[in-house]
Design a protein around this motif. Structure first.
Motif, PDB file in Angstrom:
ATOM      1  N   GLY A 164       0.794  -1.223   0.000  1.00 23.50           N
ATOM      2  CA  GLY A 164       0.000   0.000   0.000  1.00 23.50           C
ATOM      3  C   GLY A 164       0.824   1.269   0.000  1.00 23.50           C
ATOM      4  O   GLY A 164       0.279   2.365  -0.110  1.00 23.50           O
ATOM      5  N   ASN A 165       2.169   1.131   0.147  1.00 22.53           N
ATOM      6  CA  ASN A 165       3.072   2.289   0.192  1.00 22.53           C
ATOM      7  C   ASN A 165       2.683   3.242   1.319  1.00 22.53           C
ATOM      8  O   ASN A 165       2.513   4.448   1.118  1.00 22.53           O
ATOM      9  CB  ASN A 165       3.092   3.018  -1.154  1.00 22.53           C
ATOM     10  N   THR A 166       2.538   2.678   2.516  1.00 20.55           N
ATOM     11  CA  THR A 166       2.064   3.443   3.664  1.00 20.55           C
ATOM     12  C   THR A 166       2.937   3.210   4.886  1.00 20.55           C
ATOM     13  O   THR A 166       3.713   2.261   4.952  1.00 20.55           O
ATOM     14  CB  THR A 166       0.615   3.049   4.024  1.00 20.55           C
ATOM     15  N   LEU A 167       2.760   4.090   5.861  1.00 22.20           N
ATOM     16  CA  LEU A 167       3.327   3.938   7.196  1.00 22.20           C
ATOM     17  C   LEU A 167       2.190   4.154   8.182  1.00 22.20           C
ATOM     18  O   LEU A 167       1.475   5.154   8.086  1.00 22.20           O
ATOM     19  CB  LEU A 167       4.440   4.952   7.441  1.00 22.20           C
ATOM     20  N   ALA A 168       2.007   3.219   9.102  1.00 24.90           N
ATOM     21  CA  ALA A 168       0.885   3.289  10.039  1.00 24.90           C
ATOM     22  C   ALA A 168       1.373   3.191  11.473  1.00 24.90           C
ATOM     23  O   ALA A 168       2.460   2.678  11.758  1.00 24.90           O
ATOM     24  CB  ALA A 168      -0.128   2.182   9.754  1.00 24.90           C
ATOM     25  N   LYS A 169       0.537   3.689  12.384  1.00 27.53           N
ATOM     26  CA  LYS A 169       0.805   3.643  13.822  1.00 27.53           C
ATOM     27  C   LYS A 169      -0.357   2.935  14.499  1.00 27.53           C
ATOM     28  O   LYS A 169      -1.522   3.304  14.304  1.00 27.53           O
ATOM     29  CB  LYS A 169       0.961   5.066  14.366  1.00 27.53           C
ATOM     30  N   VAL A 170      -0.034   1.919  15.289  1.00 22.33           N
ATOM     31  CA  VAL A 170      -1.038   1.140  16.007  1.00 22.33           C
ATOM     32  C   VAL A 170      -0.850   1.359  17.501  1.00 22.33           C
ATOM     33  O   VAL A 170       0.262   1.190  18.021  1.00 22.33           O
ATOM     34  CB  VAL A 170      -0.919  -0.364  15.675  1.00 22.33           C
ATOM     35  N   ASP A 171      -1.914   1.745  18.189  1.00 21.19           N
ATOM     36  CA  ASP A 171      -1.879   1.923  19.644  1.00 21.19           C
ATOM     37  C   ASP A 171      -1.933   0.543  20.294  1.00 21.19           C
ATOM     38  O   ASP A 171      -2.904  -0.201  20.112  1.00 21.19           O
ATOM     39  CB  ASP A 171      -3.065   2.778  20.092  1.00 21.19           C
ATOM     40  N   LEU A 172      -0.891   0.184  21.054  1.00 23.17           N
ATOM     41  CA  LEU A 172      -0.832  -1.156  21.633  1.00 23.17           C
ATOM     42  C   LEU A 172      -1.802  -1.345  22.788  1.00 23.17           C
ATOM     43  O   LEU A 172      -2.194  -2.475  23.091  1.00 23.17           O
ATOM     44  CB  LEU A 172       0.600  -1.464  22.081  1.00 23.17           C
ATOM     45  N   ALA A 173      -2.209  -0.276  23.441  1.00 30.45           N
ATOM     46  CA  ALA A 173      -3.158  -0.402  24.542  1.00 30.45           C
ATOM     47  C   ALA A 173      -4.543  -0.800  24.029  1.00 30.45           C
ATOM     48  O   ALA A 173      -5.228  -1.622  24.632  1.00 30.45           O
ATOM     49  CB  ALA A 173      -3.236   0.897  25.327  1.00 30.45           C
ATOM     50  N   THR A 174      -4.958  -0.230  22.902  1.00 26.48           N
ATOM     51  CA  THR A 174      -6.293  -0.511  22.365  1.00 26.48           C
ATOM     52  C   THR A 174      -6.266  -1.529  21.230  1.00 26.48           C
ATOM     53  O   THR A 174      -7.302  -2.121  20.903  1.00 26.48           O
ATOM     54  CB  THR A 174      -6.932   0.778  21.824  1.00 26.48           C
ATOM     55  N   GLU A 181      -5.754  -0.688  18.162  1.00 25.51           N
ATOM     56  CA  GLU A 181      -6.324  -0.027  16.997  1.00 25.51           C
ATOM     57  C   GLU A 181      -5.273   0.784  16.234  1.00 25.51           C
ATOM     58  O   GLU A 181      -4.369   1.380  16.839  1.00 25.51           O
ATOM     59  CB  GLU A 181      -7.451   0.917  17.415  1.00 25.51           C
ATOM     60  N   GLU A 182      -5.434   0.836  14.911  1.00 25.37           N
ATOM     61  CA  GLU A 182      -4.626   1.738  14.103  1.00 25.37           C
ATOM     62  C   GLU A 182      -5.139   3.158  14.344  1.00 25.37           C
ATOM     63  O   GLU A 182      -6.328   3.430  14.215  1.00 25.37           O
ATOM     64  CB  GLU A 182      -4.751   1.388  12.622  1.00 25.37           C
ATOM     65  N   VAL A 183      -4.217   4.068  14.669  1.00 30.18           N
ATOM     66  CA  VAL A 183      -4.623   5.436  14.976  1.00 30.18           C
ATOM     67  C   VAL A 183      -4.169   6.441  13.929  1.00 30.18           C
ATOM     68  O   VAL A 183      -4.690   7.558  13.860  1.00 30.18           O
ATOM     69  CB  VAL A 183      -4.107   5.866  16.373  1.00 30.18           C
ATOM     70  N   LEU A 184      -3.185   6.060  13.108  1.00 33.14           N
ATOM     71  CA  LEU A 184      -2.699   6.947  12.056  1.00 33.14           C
ATOM     72  C   LEU A 184      -2.188   6.101  10.894  1.00 33.14           C
ATOM     73  O   LEU A 184      -1.624   5.017  11.105  1.00 33.14           O
ATOM     74  CB  LEU A 184      -1.539   7.820  12.548  1.00 33.14           C
TER      75      LEU A 184
END
Length: 342
Positions: A43-53, A55-58
């Protein structure tokens, strides 16, 4: 298509629809915090996942075919190797805003990347058969000594793919897929690089925290090798699972773990004895090709392993002691390179 034949063609599958999987929020393991960063190579992307929830947040656009990731010593930035291009790109971990792009030249194809505690970035450039040392990757411009500089060290080997760097920053090692070698590079003197043939298709590489043993996984041999870092002499030959694409060391240094792509498992090696002591099933052999697990990463405390299941768009979170898959986190866009801050 057999997995071994098909794996080398995976970069060509970017236009294909990846296998989907339910990544809805699952129960959060106790005491998990921080963030996981995921490079989506299709997808040519960079993502951030919150480990507490969980969920992907960005998620932001990155570059062509992004692969490995590394976080800065202060956890404020993450560096991305743009395997389909020429740059190492650096983003803020807080909001994924790109702060700089370091161009290594035409045809570079950066892949392996390591952000050293000394503040320097190191990256392989497969297309240049080289390792780059990036000094002051985020220059502040306040002083000449803080200006960004890039030094190139040629390996002379085909497919210099992954790398490790010594704790004192004087030596780097690469796995060279095309040449079937491991190469030692002196980063301080003009001593020429030294290479040794190690198995078939060596790819994974990791250095013990004390710098005394270099571990390499050879995916074509189904083996892990313990090497003496300076001489590259083989100390231990360890049979592991099927197609060990990556190898990582637990932060405590007591275990090395391979990611066995073709059987969906992890092989755990006792570094003191050099013996494989157990295996962890992340997915079944039947699921292995559909999921295609690639990069693996320990949490800083060594209690969990994160496994990038590239074709399933998931990151498996595994309890190291029990071997239980705790949950599957989002890894959209063909998550491959991963990095963590806590």
């Amino acid at each position: 298509m057999p997995l071994r034949a098909g794996w080398l063609a995976l970069p060509l599958l970017a236009a294909c629809a990846p296998v989907s999987e339910d990544t809805s929020v699952q129960p959060t393991p106790d005491k998990v915090s921080g963030a996981l960063f995921v490079a989506g190579k299709f997808g040519n992307t960079l993502a951030k996942v919150d480990l507490a929830t969980g969920e992907e947040v960005l998620r932001v656009d990155s570059c062509a075919n992004p692969h490995e990731l590394a976080t800065s010593p202060d956890d404020k930035h993450v560096a991305l190797a743009c395997y389909g291009g020429t740059t190492v790109d650096i983003f803020r971990t807080s909001d994924l805003q790109k702060v700089t792009s370091i161009n290594l030249g035409d045809g570079a194809r950066p892949h392996g990347i390591f952000w050293h505690p000394n503040g320097s970035l190191y990256s392989t450039a497969e297309g240049h058969q080289a390792v780059y040392h990036i000094i002051n990757p985020i220059p502040d411009g306040s002083h000449r000594a803080h200006v960004q500089r890039t030094l190139k060290y040629e390996t002379g080997q085909r497919g210099s793919h992954m790398l490790a760097v010594s704790p004192d920053g004087t030596t780097a090692w690469t796995t060279d897929l095309g040449s079937r070698t491991v190469t030692r590079i002196d980063l301080v003197t003009s001593r020429p690089p030294m290479s040794a043939t190690i198995g078939e298709e060596p790819e994974g590489i990791a250095l013990t925290p004390d710098g005394e043993t270099l571990w390499v996984s050879a995916r074509g041999s189904d083996m892990a090798y313990a090497l003496e870092p300076q001489s590259l002499k083989r100390i231990k030959d360890v049979p592991v699972g099927d197609f060990p694409l990556r190898i990582v060391l637990r932060p405590q240094g007591d275990y090395a773990v391979t990611s066995d792509l073709a059987d969906g498992g992890l092989s755990v090696i006792d570094t003191a004895t050099g013996a494989m002591v157990r295996s962890i099933a992340v997915s079944s052999r039947e699921e292995a090709e559909a999921k295609t697990q690639v990069t693996i990463l320990f949490s800083p405390d060594g209690e969990r392993i994160y496994v990038a299941e590239t074709m399933a768009n998931t990151i498996a979170e595994v309890d190291f002691d029990s071997g239980e898959v705790l949950r599957r986190l989002p890894g959209e866009g063909g998550g491959d390179g991963i990095a963590i801050i806590e």
